[in-house]
Design a protein around this motif. Structure first.
Motif, mmCIF file in Angstrom:
data_model
loop_
_atom_site.group_PDB
_atom_site.id
_atom_site.type_symbol
_atom_site.label_atom_id
_atom_site.label_comp_id
_atom_site.label_asym_id
_atom_site.label_seq_id
_atom_site.Cartn_x
_atom_site.Cartn_y
_atom_site.Cartn_z
ATOM 1 N N GLY A 103 -53.609 55.442 -22.252
ATOM 2 C CA GLY A 103 -53.044 55.135 -23.562
ATOM 3 C C GLY A 103 -52.511 53.720 -23.540
ATOM 4 O O GLY A 103 -52.902 52.921 -22.685
ATOM 5 N N HIS A 104 -51.635 53.420 -24.472
ATOM 6 C CA HIS A 104 -51.061 52.076 -24.441
ATOM 7 C C HIS A 104 -49.667 52.083 -25.031
ATOM 8 O O HIS A 104 -49.313 52.947 -25.829
ATOM 9 C CB HIS A 104 -51.943 51.079 -25.192
ATOM 10 C CG HIS A 104 -52.121 51.398 -26.631
ATOM 11 N ND1 HIS A 104 -51.205 51.050 -27.598
ATOM 12 C CD2 HIS A 104 -53.100 52.048 -27.282
ATOM 13 C CE1 HIS A 104 -51.630 51.467 -28.766
ATOM 14 N NE2 HIS A 104 -52.771 52.089 -28.618
ATOM 15 N N ALA A 105 -48.871 51.118 -24.580
ATOM 16 C CA ALA A 105 -47.506 50.968 -25.059
ATOM 17 C C ALA A 105 -47.341 49.546 -25.579
ATOM 18 O O ALA A 105 -47.634 48.586 -24.876
ATOM 19 C CB ALA A 105 -46.521 51.236 -23.936
ATOM 20 N N THR A 106 -46.895 49.417 -26.821
ATOM 21 C CA THR A 106 -46.712 48.119 -27.440
ATOM 22 C C THR A 106 -45.219 47.894 -27.673
ATOM 23 O O THR A 106 -44.547 48.759 -28.240
ATOM 24 C CB THR A 106 -47.442 48.049 -28.793
ATOM 25 O OG1 THR A 106 -48.751 48.600 -28.639
ATOM 26 C CG2 THR A 106 -47.559 46.619 -29.287
ATOM 27 N N PHE A 149 -48.375 43.487 -25.562
ATOM 28 C CA PHE A 149 -49.502 44.424 -25.603
ATOM 29 C C PHE A 149 -49.819 44.890 -24.180
ATOM 30 O O PHE A 149 -49.609 44.160 -23.210
ATOM 31 C CB PHE A 149 -50.723 43.764 -26.240
ATOM 32 C CG PHE A 149 -50.486 43.386 -27.682
ATOM 33 C CD1 PHE A 149 -50.573 44.341 -28.686
ATOM 34 C CD2 PHE A 149 -50.135 42.088 -28.030
ATOM 35 C CE1 PHE A 149 -50.330 44.008 -30.011
ATOM 36 C CE2 PHE A 149 -49.891 41.746 -29.358
ATOM 37 C CZ PHE A 149 -49.992 42.707 -30.348
ATOM 38 N N HIS A 150 -50.329 46.093 -24.105
ATOM 39 C CA HIS A 150 -50.581 46.706 -22.800
ATOM 40 C C HIS A 150 -51.529 45.832 -21.970
ATOM 41 O O HIS A 150 -52.558 45.400 -22.463
ATOM 42 C CB HIS A 150 -51.226 48.082 -23.022
ATOM 43 C CG HIS A 150 -50.870 49.079 -21.973
ATOM 44 N ND1 HIS A 150 -49.739 49.857 -22.039
ATOM 45 C CD2 HIS A 150 -51.496 49.428 -20.826
ATOM 46 C CE1 HIS A 150 -49.685 50.647 -20.978
ATOM 47 N NE2 HIS A 150 -50.741 50.414 -20.230
ATOM 48 N N GLN A 155 -54.490 44.623 -19.540
ATOM 49 C CA GLN A 155 -55.860 45.153 -19.442
ATOM 50 C C GLN A 155 -56.408 44.947 -18.025
ATOM 51 O O GLN A 155 -56.060 43.968 -17.368
ATOM 52 C CB GLN A 155 -56.777 44.401 -20.420
ATOM 53 C CG GLN A 155 -56.387 44.585 -21.865
ATOM 54 C CD GLN A 155 -57.261 43.756 -22.804
ATOM 55 O OE1 GLN A 155 -57.644 42.634 -22.495
ATOM 56 N NE2 GLN A 155 -57.573 44.317 -23.965
#
Lengths: 497, 405
Positions: free
Chosen positions: B354-357, B372-373, B375
């Protein structure tokens, strides 16, 4: 008409022996198709007008093999054409004589079904319909349902952004996938998205979907699963003119109803269908509209009566609402048989795929009739009426001198007409090789150059499925996108078609 | 807010944008793209040399309700578009969030260009799709100063790459959007919200997932810990149902029957209260008033609770949180610290994907922490090449998404 594909590069052709030997080190022998007779089976997809014999066919069975093949292709500077089930109607997986045809048919497993997160993780070679079949007992389905769904693969669906009759309400492939695993030219593996929504960063899932195999090879897909609506009912509406039918379609949507399916066919198709396999369509109608409404029983009954009222107001000559599942399926039977039925009234047909703003339908039909007359051909029409996607079927006879050329000319003229009415060249079949040379009708050179720059961002050497989608080939260096090593251009002789 | 001193160029039309971006390329200066300013504090803190101001690039250029399509210039206020649609019984079904109040600006200033650039989608996203699912086509001026269009005005279109998806959520780093064409949809006849009160956080989330597996077609599903909304003193699951009145009532009753048991009690919010609740959740109102840093986390719905637990157990002082998207979207407010607990939060997310902003934090924090997460290397390299295909000299919103561009 002749389709100009990139000239086979002698440097590649002469390395065929070495290529096969090195592929043989990656793949078991049964996954490598070398002899000419067996390669012939892959010489075209469902766009059969043009064929080419692939240099070699590779059928990898796992991601490591795909990565190794893509690394080898980059190293040896060999082209690669990915192929799913080969059902593309635009030649998206037409082979190249100097390219590896990368068949993904061995990637045929559903890896995981996750009902709680309403998604499934599948390999790209899995058939579209197989996903819905695997989850139907639990009351779920996968929404996009292209008419080739019993054969087409989900990887191909991603490449083409496949639609279907339900996409007005449930969207296209791009609206129904959550994650992708992709192998890039050169062998890098990237994972995009997953089981969560809206990955931040650039939406490369959205970009990959509909990129026609030019950007990367999809090796895994996470699809969304939807709960099957408890009830679906169909309505069959006949009209005295196509214009009246089109007006009724507009009125339904204007009333705030978004049907699950909203299809239309003209008189020629109605008659062809009734002759092929009678299903009770009204033969006196000039246009037939099929409406499907789904949801909870109370809602569906309510909407059926709303649509019946609208149809009455719009002067429908036939109004029938299904009262059983068997009757609903019977309403659809004719529509589903439309293409085979039309192939019984003419030796050959060419299926076009333009989309227009729905309100322009009467103009589009009048224009098509005029254009068909100019070529001395006739056209049967099937429409995804709800979203303005037209499938004119151009009837011709390939054994007649000049008919193929006339049919192709008419097809191009019809697509130009769609664009001139504010529409587009292709709603769901893709550009491929079929509509490649028409891209300039819709896009300026600058528009196309930006798209080609994106291609360069994924595939700087232009080795993945070249000759498709774009009417000209450019070196990425021309766009300032590629670092030229030691002043040596990898491909000095790129053609422009 | 603190960028008021920025030299500002007003963009009135595409040729202004071409001139400004070409000039910026010649000088090598970076440009912010500013609409209503509601999201000026969103993203990495990376001061730009000048601002390209788009509010003069305004106006609805096409609206055909029967064709479900609307085009507007990028600087058009979202509120203007929503009012126009409302008058015709239609809406932007993705329910764009207004970031203004959460980020300390006033409500109502968002422009449609900003909505698209941030892919700003609300609670209905789980059923209706995100902003990216409703953008049919656009015109823009790229970071190279070239006028480019993509897509069209029809619902079904696979002609060329789908650049509409790419510009959604690109935060202005690829191109200055000039005109957008959106799919619009009928508003539902009515809505209500079913509240299931009394189960704990994990049980309430499980109940939401059970609701998504019914044919009741919930359009939004949120879990509200006690005290964050509606003055409830117990944890609650909120389920929105929309459609014709006859259907909404039947589905609510059906849902109550399917979800009963386990000691939960049910309450129903009528149309007005339901609309108010989801508008608030859309804009993250339950945590906006807290003084702290705000994370927006997107994970698989089954993982939401586990992610919050991991963060809690790691000792991060949580001030408030709630879940949207059936548990898949977590809004989390943490006590302010210099790094916003980024490493802990991201490690908690990375366990399952997932991602966390980092949505709200000071400029200092947004300078040292990735907003931003992060990469993996191959994806980061590809992302950079995509950026450079539009904007090779990193003219637009330099550093706003990634430090490297």
């Amino acid at each position: 008409m002749t389709l100009l594909m990139p000239t086979p590069e002698p440097a590649i052709m002469s390395q065929r022996g070495e290529l096969i030997a090195r592929l043989g080190a990656i793949l078991p022998s049964e996954s490598l198709i070398v002899d000419e007779v067996s390669r012939r089976a892959y010489e075209c997809d469902a766009f059969t007008m043009y064929r080419a014999l692939p240099l070699v066919v590779a059928l990898p069975g796992n991601v490591e093999q795909v990565r190794a093949i893509m690394a080898l292709a980059a190293e040896m500077n060999v082209k690669v054409v990915p192929r799913g089930a080969g059902t593309s109607l635009s030649g998206g997986s037409m082979p190249l004589e100097d390219g590896i045809l990368l068949g993904m048919s061995k990637f045929n497993r559903i890896l995981e079904i996750d009902y709680e997160n309403r998604c499934a993780r599948v390999q790209p070679g899995v058939q579209n319909l197989a996903i819905s079949k695997a989850v139907e007992a639990q009351g779920f389905y996968y929404a996009p349902d292209p008419s080739s769904q019993i054969a087409c693969s989900i990887g191909g669906n991603v490449a083409e952004n496949a639609g279907g009759v339900h996409c007005l309400k449930y969207g296209l492939t791009t609206n129904n996938i959550l994650g992708l695993e992709v192998v890039l030219m050169g062998g890098d593996l990237i994972r995009l998205g997953g089981k969560h929504l809206d990955s931040e960063g650039y939406d490369l899932i959205g970009l990959m979907t509909g990129s026609e195999g030019l950007l990367g090879v999809v090796t895994e897909v996470v699809v969304r699963l939807l709960q099957k609506p408890p009830v679906a009912r169909g309505l069959l509406l006949g009209f005295a003119s196509v214009t009246a039918g089109a007006r009724c379609v507009g009125a339904i949507i204007a009333r705030g109803v978004i049907p699950a399916g909203l299809e239309m066919m003209d008189r020629a198709t109605i008659h062809a269908v009734e002759r092929f396999q009678p299903c009770g369509y009204p033969l006196d109608a000039e246009a037939l509209v099929i409406v499907e409404l789904d949801g909870t029983p109370a809602e569906v009954d309510h909407l059926v009566s709303v649509v019946q009222d609208i149809a009455r107001e719009e002067g429908a000559t036939t109004i029938r609402a299904s009262t059983s599942e068997a009757e609903r399926l019977q309403f659809w039977a004719g529509r589903k048989n439309a293409f085979p039925a039309v192939s019984c009234i003419a030796p050959d047909y060419l299926c076009m795929d333009g989309t227009i703003p729905r309100a322009r339908l009467p103009e589009a039909l009048a224009g098509m009739e005029r254009l068909a007359k100019e070529q001395g051909l006739s056209v049967a029409n099937v429409f995804h009426a709800g979203d303005g996607n037209l499938h004119p079927l151009i009837l011709y006879d390939a054994s007649k001198e000049g008919d193929v050329e006339r049919a192709e000319k008419l097809g191009f003229d019809i697509l130009r007409l769609c664009v001139s009415l504010g529409g587009v060249l292709t709603g769901e079949h893709g550009v491929g090789v079929e509509k490649r040379d028409l891209m300039g009708e819709m896009f300026s050179d600058v528009d196309l150059e930006q798209q080609m720059r994106l291609k360069c961002a994924f595939d700087p050497a232009g080795r993945l499925n070249p000759g498709k989608v774009f009417p000209t080939l450019h070196r990425c260096a021309e766009f300032g996108m590629m670092h030229v090593a030691g002043g040596k251009m990898p491909f000095p002789d790129l053609p422009r078609f | 807010m603190m960028q008021a001193a920025l030299a500002t160029l007003e963009i009135r039309d595409e040729s202004d944008a071409v001139d400004a971006i070409c000039a910026a390329n010649a000088k090598g200066v970076s440009c912010a793209i500013v609409g209503g300013g509601s999201k000026s504090q969103l993203g990495r803190c990376a001061p730009q040399t000048q601002a390209l101001s788009t509010p003069a690039l305004a106006g609805v250029t096409l609206y055909e309700p029967n064709e479900l399509v609307l085009s507007a210039r990028a600087g058009t206020r979202l509120s203007e578009i929503e009012a126009l649609l409302e008058n015709n019984g239609q809406q932007l079904a993705f329910e764009p969030m207004d970031y203004g109040p959460l980020l300390g600006a006033e409500a109502g200033y968002a422009t449609i260009g900003g909505v698209i650039a941030a892919n700003a989608s609300g609670p209905r996203r789980i059923k209706a799709g995100a902003a990216r699912d409703h953008l049919l086509g656009f015109r823009c001026v790229t970071g190279r100063g070239e006028q480019v269009k993509s897509g069209g005005r029809v619902m079904k279109n696979v002609t060329g790459y789908d650049l509409s998806k790419l510009v959604c959520g690109s935060y202005g780093t690829l191109a200055l959007l000039t005109e957008l064409t959106l799919k619009v949809l009928p508003k539902s006849e009515t809505e209500c919200t079913l509240l299931a009160i009394g189960a704990d956080e994990a049980e309430s989330l499980a109940l939401l997932r059970r609701a998504t597996a019914t044919p009741c077609e919930p359009s939004s599903l949120a879990m509200l810990p006690a005290g964050v909304a509606l003055a409830l003193d117990a944890d609650a699951a909120a389920i929105r149902l929309e459609g014709p009145t006859i259907s909404v009532t039947a589905r609510r009753d059906d849902l109550v029957a399917r979800l009963s048991g386990g000691g939960v009690r049910f309450e129903t919010l009528d149309e007005r209260d339901s609309t108010t609740l989801w508008r608030g959740l859309r804009d993250a109102a339950p945590i906006a008033a807290q003084v702290g840093q705000v994370w927006r986390i997107s994970v698989a719905p089954t993982e939401g609770f586990a992610v919050v637990e991991r963060i809690r157990r790691a000792g991060v002082p949580l001030l408030a949180h709630f879940y949207d998207w059936a548990g898949g979207l977590i809004w989390l407010c943490v006590e302010t610290t210099s790094d916003a607990y980024a490493a802990v939060v991201r490690a908690a997310v990375d366990v399952s994907g997932g991602h966390a902003t980092l949505i709200r934090a000071s400029q200092e924090t947004r300078t040292i922490v990735d907003v931003f997460h992060p990469q993996p290397a191959a994806l980061a390299a590809l992302t950079r090449r995509v950026k450079e295909s539009f904007d090779p000299a990193h003219i637009l919103e330099r550093g706003r998404m990634r430090a490297e561009f």
